[in-house]
Design a protein around this motif. Structure first.
Motif, short mmCIF file in Angstrom:
data_model
loop_
_atom_site.label_atom_id
_atom_site.label_comp_id
_atom_site.label_asym_id
_atom_site.label_seq_id
_atom_site.Cartn_x
_atom_site.Cartn_y
_atom_site.Cartn_z
N LEU A 39 -8.85 -6.45 1.39
CA LEU A 39 -10.11 -7.20 1.39
C LEU A 39 -10.45 -7.68 -0.01
CD1 LEU A 39 -12.69 -8.20 2.73
CD2 LEU A 39 -13.67 -5.91 2.40
N ILE A 40 -10.28 -6.82 -1.00
CA ILE A 40 -10.58 -7.21 -2.38
C ILE A 40 -9.60 -8.27 -2.86
CG2 ILE A 40 -10.66 -6.39 -4.77
CD1 ILE A 40 -11.69 -3.70 -3.66
N GLN A 41 -8.33 -8.14 -2.49
CA GLN A 41 -7.33 -9.14 -2.89
C GLN A 41 -7.66 -10.52 -2.33
OE1 GLN A 41 -3.64 -6.80 -1.76
NE2 GLN A 41 -2.89 -7.80 -3.60
N LEU A 169 -8.29 2.45 -6.58
CA LEU A 169 -8.43 1.06 -6.15
C LEU A 169 -8.01 0.10 -7.26
CD1 LEU A 169 -11.82 0.82 -4.21
CD2 LEU A 169 -9.55 0.22 -3.34
N ALA A 170 -8.56 0.32 -8.46
CA ALA A 170 -8.31 -0.59 -9.58
C ALA A 170 -6.83 -0.65 -9.93
CB ALA A 170 -9.13 -0.16 -10.80
N VAL A 171 -6.19 0.49 -10.00
CA VAL A 171 -4.78 0.52 -10.42
C VAL A 171 -3.87 -0.02 -9.31
CG1 VAL A 171 -2.87 2.01 -11.12
CG2 VAL A 171 -5.15 2.38 -12.07
N ALA A 172 -4.19 0.28 -8.06
CA ALA A 172 -3.39 -0.27 -6.96
C ALA A 172 -3.48 -1.80 -6.96
CB ALA A 172 -3.88 0.29 -5.63
N LYS A 177 -1.15 -7.17 -8.15
CA LYS A 177 -1.27 -8.50 -8.76
C LYS A 177 -0.19 -8.77 -9.80
CE LYS A 177 -6.29 -8.92 -8.28
NZ LYS A 177 -7.55 -9.12 -8.99
N GLY A 178 0.55 -7.74 -10.19
CA GLY A 178 1.52 -7.91 -11.26
C GLY A 178 0.84 -8.09 -12.60
#
Length: 324
Positions: A39-41, A169-172, A177-178
């Motif tokens: 969802l965030i992506q 969440l942030a690190v995943a 995103k690379g």
């Protein structure tokens, strides 16, 4: 009055309790977590984080971590949102609402308005049956067995679990995103971190008239005048075409003096260090520093593709630039 042993044991108990909470949190990394990441992506706007009290403090940090790792995000205080700050949230945003109980009235008051705008909500609560968990599209369970506070009142294990879920969440998302070190540097231009990630040798090398250079045929004494004049503790030695042939440093001078070599009649080409370590353009200053430490040298020469010296730097330059 507590004894030193008691103080240390109480501290260890807190850490053990929070480690247990984090181990339990691993079980909550499931499809809901995947859904939250996706969802965030797909979010076209920003990630809005909100929370009250201690959850708000953790929310501030989660928003900052997301923003610095490539996911645009900021924190909105639920209390202020009810008095105008809700206008900071757009239809294209995603909301992460944090409440351990899942019943924070300040957040629940906002939900009808947020839902009316069809804004997607990710809830982080310790109660899957709570009002917030039920109204959200995605629920991330941050429940802990117990707080580290012996009274069971001060948010301790629960805030640690919330923070860890936010970091997860942030690190995943970062890895999905690379996101690279260069990307990270662009959002951290200040301070020591920014200098290590952004500063390149081109930015701090001495060039032009500041660059110490002599020909291979000059005497050692003449070369020493160049070393002294430029103040870098070294000089480049070049041939008639301007291509670097060697380097002469303060350390080389000590060896010359120990060998009782005549510095007035001996050419610098006879005593220079041949094939010295050189660097190229665009090398990070931090990488140059690592090279200097590995090779146990105090200076480096930057050369072009033909081997002609372009600039010089030493440990003092690294220190002044804040890299060291």
């Amino acid at each position: 009055m507590a004894t030193p042993n008691e103080l240390c044991q109480w501290a260890r108990d807190v850490i053990d309790t929070e480690i247990g909470a984090l181990n339990g949190l691993k079980q909550q990394i499931n499809q809901a977590f995947v859904d939250a990441c996706e969802l965030i992506q797909s979010c076209r706007g920003k990630v809005i984080v909100m929370g009250m009290g201690k959850s708000g403090h953790i929310g501030h940090k989660i928003a900052a971590t997301l923003a610095s790792t490539g996911t645009p995000s900021f924190f909105v205080h639920p209390g202020e949102a009810s008095h105008g700050d809700l206008g900071m949230i757009s239809d294209s945003d995603v909301v992460i609402a944090i409440s351990n109980s899942g019943e924070a009235s300040e957040i629940m008051t906002l939900m009808p308005v947020i839902r009316r705008h069809d804004i997607q909500v990710i809830a982080m609560t310790g109660n899957p049956e709570s009002s917030l968990a039920k109204v959200a599209q995605i629920h991330l369970n941050i429940a802990v067995e117990k707080e580290a506070c012996p009274l069971g009142l001060a948010p301790t294990s629960s805030t640690t679990a919330t923070l860890a879920m936010g970091d997860a969440l942030a690190v995943a998302l970062l890895q999905a995103k690379g996101f690279t070190a260069d990307d990270f540097a662009l959002s951290h231009p200040g301070g020591a971190l920014g200098r290590k990630l952004l500063l390149r040798v081109d930015d701090i090398t001495h060039t032009g008239e500041q660059l110490p250079v002599v020909g291979t045929q000059v005497s050692i004494s003449t070369a020493l005048l160049e070393v002294s004049a430029k103040g870098l503790g070294m000089t480049c030695i070049v041939d008639d075409y301007g291509v670097m042939q060697g380097l002469f440093t303060d350390g080389d001078l000590r060896r010359v003096l120990d060998a009782r070599i005549d510095i007035h009649s001996t050419s610098i080409g006879e005593v220079m260090t041949k094939k010295p370590i050189v660097i190229s353009d665009n090398l990070l200053a931090a990488e140059a520093l690592k090279l200097m430490e590995q090779k146990n040298i105090n200076g480096l020469i930057r050369v072009d593709t033909q081997g002609a010296p372009l600039g010089a730097l030493n440990m003092m330059d690294m220190l002044k630039a804040g890299v060291l």
